[in-house]
Design a protein around this motif. Sequence first.
Motif, short mmCIF file in Angstrom:
data_model
loop_
_atom_site.label_atom_id
_atom_site.label_comp_id
_atom_site.label_asym_id
_atom_site.label_seq_id
_atom_site.Cartn_x
_atom_site.Cartn_y
_atom_site.Cartn_z
N LYS A 146 0.81 -1.23 0.00
CA LYS A 146 0.00 0.00 0.00
C LYS A 146 0.84 1.27 0.00
O LYS A 146 0.33 2.38 0.15
N LYS A 147 2.16 1.12 -0.15
CA LYS A 147 3.00 2.31 -0.01
C LYS A 147 3.00 3.22 -1.22
O LYS A 147 3.50 4.33 -1.17
N THR A 148 2.49 2.74 -2.33
CA THR A 148 2.34 3.63 -3.48
C THR A 148 1.32 3.01 -4.42
O THR A 148 0.75 1.95 -4.15
N VAL A 149 1.08 3.69 -5.53
CA VAL A 149 0.28 3.08 -6.59
C VAL A 149 1.14 3.01 -7.83
O VAL A 149 2.05 3.83 -8.01
N VAL A 150 0.87 2.02 -8.68
CA VAL A 150 1.55 1.96 -9.97
C VAL A 150 0.48 1.80 -11.05
O VAL A 150 -0.60 1.26 -10.79
N GLN A 151 0.80 2.27 -12.24
CA GLN A 151 -0.14 2.07 -13.35
C GLN A 151 -0.17 0.59 -13.71
O GLN A 151 0.87 -0.07 -13.71
N VAL A 202 1.76 6.46 4.75
CA VAL A 202 1.17 5.13 4.89
C VAL A 202 1.81 4.43 6.09
O VAL A 202 1.11 3.84 6.93
N SER A 203 3.13 4.52 6.20
CA SER A 203 3.82 3.87 7.32
C SER A 203 3.41 4.47 8.66
O SER A 203 3.28 3.77 9.65
N ALA A 204 3.21 5.79 8.67
CA ALA A 204 2.86 6.46 9.92
C ALA A 204 1.47 6.08 10.41
O ALA A 204 1.12 6.29 11.57
N GLY A 205 0.66 5.49 9.52
CA GLY A 205 -0.68 5.07 9.92
C GLY A 205 -1.67 6.20 9.79
O GLY A 205 -1.70 7.11 10.59
N PRO A 206 -2.48 6.14 8.73
CA PRO A 206 -3.46 7.21 8.52
C PRO A 206 -4.58 7.17 9.56
O PRO A 206 -4.82 6.14 10.17
N GLN A 207 -5.22 8.32 9.75
CA GLN A 207 -6.28 8.40 10.77
C GLN A 207 -7.56 7.68 10.34
O GLN A 207 -8.16 6.96 11.10
N ASP A 208 -7.92 7.92 9.08
CA ASP A 208 -9.25 7.49 8.63
C ASP A 208 -9.22 6.20 7.83
O ASP A 208 -10.02 6.01 6.93
N GLY A 209 -8.26 5.36 8.11
CA GLY A 209 -8.21 4.09 7.41
C GLY A 209 -7.25 4.09 6.23
O GLY A 209 -6.61 3.10 5.95
#
Lengths: 411, 141
Positions: free
Chosen positions: A40-45, A177-184
């Motif tokens: 989940k650390k990035t998106v790729v095409q 992403v690593s820090a942990g988002p608040q809203d999921g």
Amino acid sequence: MATIEVKDGNPVGAIQQLLRSILERGLVSAILAPQEIPSKKTVVQTLVRDPAKLDAANPLAPVFSVNSARILAKMCAVLAPQALADDTEAPDQTEAPDEPDESAEAEAGENQTQAESADQAADGPAEAPPIGVVLRACEVRAVVELVKLQQIDLAPFLIIGVDCWGAYSVPDYAAKVSAGPQDGSVTADFLKQAAAGTLPEDLRGACRICQFPVPTCADVAIQLIGEDINRQIGLQAGTDKGRALLAAMELDETPESDGRADAVAKLTEAKKALADQDLSDFLATIEELCINCRNCSAVCPICYCKQCVFDGQVFQYPLDKYLDWSGKKGVLGLPTDKLLFHLTRLSHVVTSCVACGQCEAACPNGIALGRVYQRISAAAQQALDYEAGRSLDEELPLSTFREDELAVAEN
Amino acid sequence: MSEEFEPKIVGFLCNWCSYAGADLAGTSRMQYPPNLRIIRLMCSGGLDPLYVYRALIGGCDGVLIGGCHPGDCHYTNGNYKARRRIAVLKTILRELGLGEDRVWLRWISASEGGRFAETIRDMVADLKEKGPNPLALSWAI
Ligand code: SF4
Ligand code: SF4
Ligand code: SF4
């Protein structure tokens, strides 16, 4: 325009559903869309033909790793082998008779290297469904420029442009992403802020000052700005191809949402206020920080040359030449041609630069090229009464002229 | 110091008009300062901005681009295209604070020896006022 409903306050899910459904119904032969990687650390095409493989698609993730116009140009670079054969007759029975998709694709491939044939494609025989390509606003604008520069043929593609509030750099996004988002998810956190009109301050440099949040020239535009995206998303067809797609999906016509025009104007104004910066430190920055790696050129959609002028013999000097220069100036900075490269590259790209900021993202030394290109390209395009990505019909500004203009450039 | 300073100018002149104009100034023995190094091009429209930048970064104080008057281009419209390209180049130099007014674009026909000599006199005077090109002091070439 039409709207699609968002369930459970999950706009990403609604877009996934939309993409899956057009792929399942055969309205597109494939979907090219960004997907989250397993960490989940990035998106790729990704290019997806199996509707079940769209589960991680996330065109709303606020991260921007490549300008996909480059990807489309690459896909158009090679004449498909089938297209070389003279296949004017009915589909060849000996070749994959059980896979009608394949021969249909060959049809599409036939047009891929000739941008001029784009408008003829509509009259062609049995049309293959296009590849649905999901792009952010500046990617669509770069596609428009590359079509005009004859690097992309639109015939095989259906461009689905998405409104864009901006994105984080790839490392910043990964850190969030690593820090942990608040809203999921980082996407959910970001969309919440964007909808509230308080964009985070740590967006990519180019995104902070972007003047074009809305895709122009897309076949279908996914409209988010000014919508209540936890409830619904707007779909606007911009071309016949787009209208045919929306018609095939049997979506109801809905009026444009009230707040949209204002919301777009407000966003653009807020970003414009951050844009007007002095660039007089550019010379010093280049001399101090640029290592002439030319990564900025390698990722730029508009720097499409097969061989850059700076790869040529003109820039291979005999040793004497270095001593000569050093003798004239007393001191010679190395590697040579850093400033020359930048000024030349500016001259080559500013008329079509879409201010996507990928050049800045690629710089190993963090040179803030985004604001440089944004400001200079805006000024140059304004001087020539042109706007990169605005229209497919406007001629490229350096291949045309008006007799009565630009007296200011004369002395 | 400005008395001592002799600006160096590189002139990119098109073969059909401005170069012929320079030639006429010479053969008519018109006086103009010797600060110019001429590079002859077939057309002002064929000038890659790269060479203008190269001259400025290399330390020359001014660049003159000379072409045929609008409507008179030997290749129909090369000068109109040059004008667009130079407009972009000047925009870049201006936005970066690198002195776009050191670059002159002027239309000089084959019969305008006088205009050619005058252009060089004007340009030299202007550059003397401006002083040396600061890029000459940079380590870059
Ligand atoms: S810098 Fe110029 S020559 Fe080099 S790739 Fe870019 S556009 Fe082409
Ligand atoms: S120059 Fe930079 S901002 Fe402009 S199109 Fe290229 S990568 Fe994007
Ligand atoms: S990426 Fe950065 S260091 Fe490399 S050439 Fe471009 S500006 Fe210079």
